[in-house]
Design a protein around this motif. Structure first.
Motif, PDB file in Angstrom:
ATOM      1  N   LEU A 272     -10.862 -11.585   3.042  1.00 37.04           N
ATOM      2  CA  LEU A 272      -9.583 -11.168   3.619  1.00 37.04           C
ATOM      3  C   LEU A 272      -8.473 -11.244   2.576  1.00 37.04           C
ATOM      4  O   LEU A 272      -7.662 -10.325   2.451  1.00 37.04           O
ATOM      5  N   ALA A 273      -8.445 -12.313   1.815  1.00 40.41           N
ATOM      6  CA  ALA A 273      -7.419 -12.465   0.777  1.00 40.41           C
ATOM      7  C   ALA A 273      -7.521 -11.344  -0.254  1.00 40.41           C
ATOM      8  O   ALA A 273      -6.509 -10.768  -0.659  1.00 40.41           O
ATOM      9  N   LEU A 274      -8.743 -11.023  -0.682  1.00 36.82           N
ATOM     10  CA  LEU A 274      -8.927  -9.942  -1.656  1.00 36.82           C
ATOM     11  C   LEU A 274      -8.531  -8.583  -1.078  1.00 36.82           C
ATOM     12  O   LEU A 274      -7.949  -7.756  -1.778  1.00 36.82           O
ATOM     13  N   ALA A 275      -8.842  -8.357   0.189  1.00 37.31           N
ATOM     14  CA  ALA A 275      -8.475  -7.094   0.824  1.00 37.31           C
ATOM     15  C   ALA A 275      -6.956  -6.953   0.921  1.00 37.31           C
ATOM     16  O   ALA A 275      -6.399  -5.885   0.634  1.00 37.31           O
ATOM     17  N   ILE A 276      -6.284  -8.023   1.326  1.00 36.46           N
ATOM     18  CA  ILE A 276      -4.818  -8.002   1.415  1.00 36.46           C
ATOM     19  C   ILE A 276      -4.216  -7.757   0.038  1.00 36.46           C
ATOM     20  O   ILE A 276      -3.295  -6.943  -0.124  1.00 36.46           O
ATOM     21  N   TYR A 277      -4.726  -8.450  -0.956  1.00 31.94           N
ATOM     22  CA  TYR A 277      -4.219  -8.304  -2.318  1.00 31.94           C
ATOM     23  C   TYR A 277      -4.412  -6.870  -2.811  1.00 31.94           C
ATOM     24  O   TYR A 277      -3.491  -6.256  -3.354  1.00 31.94           O
ATOM     25  N   GLY A 278      -5.608  -6.336  -2.598  1.00 34.72           N
ATOM     26  CA  GLY A 278      -5.900  -4.970  -3.045  1.00 34.72           C
ATOM     27  C   GLY A 278      -5.044  -3.927  -2.354  1.00 34.72           C
ATOM     28  O   GLY A 278      -4.512  -3.011  -2.992  1.00 34.72           O
ATOM     29  N   LYS A 279      -4.890  -4.030  -1.044  1.00 32.23           N
ATOM     30  CA  LYS A 279      -4.066  -3.064  -0.297  1.00 32.23           C
ATOM     31  C   LYS A 279      -2.598  -3.182  -0.690  1.00 32.23           C
ATOM     32  O   LYS A 279      -1.892  -2.167  -0.789  1.00 32.23           O
ATOM     33  N   SER A 280      -2.137  -4.400  -0.909  1.00 33.34           N
ATOM     34  CA  SER A 280      -0.740  -4.580  -1.318  1.00 33.34           C
ATOM     35  C   SER A 280      -0.480  -3.939  -2.676  1.00 33.34           C
ATOM     36  O   SER A 280       0.553  -3.297  -2.883  1.00 33.34           O
ATOM     37  N   LEU A 281      -1.423  -4.106  -3.599  1.00 34.13           N
ATOM     38  CA  LEU A 281      -1.271  -3.463  -4.910  1.00 34.13           C
ATOM     39  C   LEU A 281      -1.311  -1.941  -4.787  1.00 34.13           C
ATOM     40  O   LEU A 281      -0.569  -1.238  -5.479  1.00 34.13           O
ATOM     41  N   ALA A 282      -2.163  -1.429  -3.899  1.00 34.99           N
ATOM     42  CA  ALA A 282      -2.227   0.019  -3.681  1.00 34.99           C
ATOM     43  C   ALA A 282      -0.900   0.541  -3.130  1.00 34.99           C
ATOM     44  O   ALA A 282      -0.422   1.601  -3.544  1.00 34.99           O
ATOM     45  N   ILE A 283      -0.292  -0.216  -2.230  1.00 32.15           N
ATOM     46  CA  ILE A 283       1.010   0.189  -1.678  1.00 32.15           C
ATOM     47  C   ILE A 283       2.082   0.164  -2.761  1.00 32.15           C
ATOM     48  O   ILE A 283       2.910   1.082  -2.859  1.00 32.15           O
ATOM     49  N   LEU A 284       2.076  -0.868  -3.590  1.00 35.82           N
ATOM     50  CA  LEU A 284       3.047  -0.940  -4.686  1.00 35.82           C
ATOM     51  C   LEU A 284       2.862   0.216  -5.668  1.00 35.82           C
ATOM     52  O   LEU A 284       3.843   0.821  -6.119  1.00 35.82           O
ATOM     53  N   ARG A 285       1.608   0.510  -6.001  1.00 37.14           N
ATOM     54  CA  ARG A 285       1.351   1.642  -6.906  1.00 37.14           C
ATOM     55  C   ARG A 285       1.823   2.953  -6.297  1.00 37.14           C
ATOM     56  O   ARG A 285       2.402   3.793  -6.995  1.00 37.14           O
ATOM     57  N   ALA A 286       1.556   3.134  -5.012  1.00 34.82           N
ATOM     58  CA  ALA A 286       1.982   4.370  -4.343  1.00 34.82           C
ATOM     59  C   ALA A 286       3.493   4.484  -4.324  1.00 34.82           C
ATOM     60  O   ALA A 286       4.057   5.574  -4.485  1.00 34.82           O
ATOM     61  N   SER A 287       4.187   3.347  -4.118  1.00 34.61           N
ATOM     62  CA  SER A 287       5.649   3.382  -4.104  1.00 34.61           C
ATOM     63  C   SER A 287       6.230   3.698  -5.473  1.00 34.61           C
ATOM     64  O   SER A 287       7.337   4.211  -5.584  1.00 34.61           O
TER      65      SER A 287
END
Length: 129
Positions: free
Chosen positions: A110-125
């Motif tokens: 769960l921690a890795l999934a949250i971290y990965g999705k958060s980075l994807a959102i930051l990259r998209a922004s």
């Protein structure tokens, strides 16, 4: 300039807690046949994360002033209840430890999934992929 977003701090703390708890579980399994060994465990992540909010700042680098050095994860304590003792005084249940290990793996994933999705959102922004 940019500070680490809170969601990344939480995910990082959850992963560190899961790693520390997995270490305690592995130690319990390794000592399953040791006479007199008492099973140990860490408190739940939610309890420790809330406790960190009330704690004073920790020194993470030698140059920081006014903060006392401290561990990021609390020390393992003897597990209370949760089973019967073996005749040799050992309180480790291998079945219980395996269930806890599966829960810890789920927390880490769960921690890795949250971290990965958060980075994807930051990259998209930022317009990057």
């Amino acid at each position: 300039m940019f500070e680490k977003p809170e969601v990344l701090k939480i995910a990082s703390s959850l992963a560190a807690h899961a790693a520390a708890r997995q270490s305690v579980i592995a130690r319990n399994v390794a000592n399953a046949d040791t006479p007199g060994y008492r099973a140990r465990d860490l408190p739940d992540f939610a309890e420790t994360y809330r406790a960190d909010d009330a704690a004073p700042p920790r020194r993470t680098r030698a140059g920081h002033l006014g903060a006392a050095p401290g561990p990021a994860v609390p020390a393992a304590a003897e597990r209370v209840g949760g089973g019967t003792m073996s005749p040799n005084g050992n309180s480790v249940s291998l079945e219980g430890e395996m269930v806890k290990a599966a829960d810890v793996k789920r927390e880490h994933d769960l921690a890795l999934a949250i971290y990965g999705k958060s980075l994807a959102i930051l990259r998209a922004s930022l317009g990057r992929r």
